[in-house]
Design an enzyme around this catalytic site. Structure first.
Site, short mmCIF file in Angstrom:
data_model
loop_
_atom_site.label_atom_id
_atom_site.label_comp_id
_atom_site.label_asym_id
_atom_site.label_seq_id
_atom_site.Cartn_x
_atom_site.Cartn_y
_atom_site.Cartn_z
N CYS A 86 0.84 -1.19 0.00
CA CYS A 86 0.00 0.00 0.00
C CYS A 86 0.89 1.25 0.00
CB CYS A 86 -0.97 -0.05 1.18
SG CYS A 86 -2.40 1.05 0.99
N HIS A 194 -3.39 -5.82 0.96
CA HIS A 194 -2.72 -6.07 2.23
C HIS A 194 -2.65 -7.56 2.57
CE1 HIS A 194 -2.42 -1.90 3.85
NE2 HIS A 194 -3.44 -1.68 3.03
N GLU A 196 -0.79 -8.90 4.81
CA GLU A 196 -0.61 -9.05 6.26
C GLU A 196 -1.93 -9.04 7.01
OE1 GLU A 196 -0.85 -4.58 5.85
OE2 GLU A 196 -0.33 -6.30 4.61
#
Length: 228
Positions: A86, A194, A196
């Site tokens: 990002c 994302h 994660e």
């Protein structure tokens, strides 16, 4: 293996990255301040999402000038893995480690939702644990994720197989639905979604875990991919 999780003023996904590495992958990680000047002792660098310097001027435009970025550039040029997610992707383009730019979303507003991606190239340090053509679900949360580059650069991305992930639908106006790209050497990846935030089934999806497992597989095997 030891991961550096960079922290800039305005970063807000650094703790998620730390959790993914330490608590889920059971590897070592440490937060590294934007004021640091060395990445000695680290095997990989992770640049988190957020709003570094409040996105002043342009997303990532000021972060690229932080002291730590000199070390990041050297780390990348040495062929070591660097992942920008990002805002991290935006910082990598501003720093010249990845081609192109991230423009405001075509919708001109912030988008926060889960999207479907396709794995375009699984012969990279970041995607080798996925099947080529596989579809995965990852969250996005950005206002400036619309990937753009000139026609010559776009042709090179395709020719060199640098497009790692694409959106399966037109999410934000990105050229060719690009969601993530590598540098030509294959050791730097920038992606807007994302991974994660998708490493545990408990939270809805573990589809992002493959990104981190791919990095670890390459580091532990000592085998590099994608032109290295």
């Amino acid at each position: 293996m030891k991961f550096a999780v960079l922290v800039f003023p305005g970063s807000n996904c650094d703790a998620d990255l730390y959790h993914a590495i330490v608590d889920v992958c059971h590897e070592e990680a440490a937060y590294v301040s934007y004021t640091a000047t060395s990445l000695a002792g680290f095997d990989a660098v992770l640049i988190p999402g957020g709003f570094s310097y409040d996105d002043y001027l342009r997303s990532g435009a000021i972060a690229k000038l932080a002291p730590i970025m000199t070390a990041v550039v050297a780390f990348a040029k040495a062929g070591k893995p660097v992942l920008g997610i990002c805002n991290g992707f935006q910082i990598l383009t501003e720093a010249g480690l990845l081609p192109g730019a991230l423009l405001p979303n075509r919708q001109t507003h912030f988008i926060c939702e889960t999207v479907t991606l396709q794995v375009e190239n699984n012969d990279t340090r970041f995607t080798n644990q996925y099947a080529k053509g596989a579809t995965i679900a990852l969250p996005i949360a950005h206002g400036e994720g619309n990937y753009y580059c000139d026609p010559e650069t776009l042709a090179q991305l395709h020719a060199n197989h640098q497009i790692a992930f694409t959106y399966t639908t037109d999410v934000n106006g990105s050229l060719d639905n690009i969601a993530g790209i590598t540098n030509e050497a294959g050791n730097v990846l920038g992606m807007m979604p994302h991974p994660e935030r998708a490493v545990e089934v408990l939270l809805g999806s573990a589809d992002g875990l493959g990104v981190f497992q791919s990095i670890l597989t390459t580091l532990k095997s000592g085998v590099v991919t994608h032109g290295e």
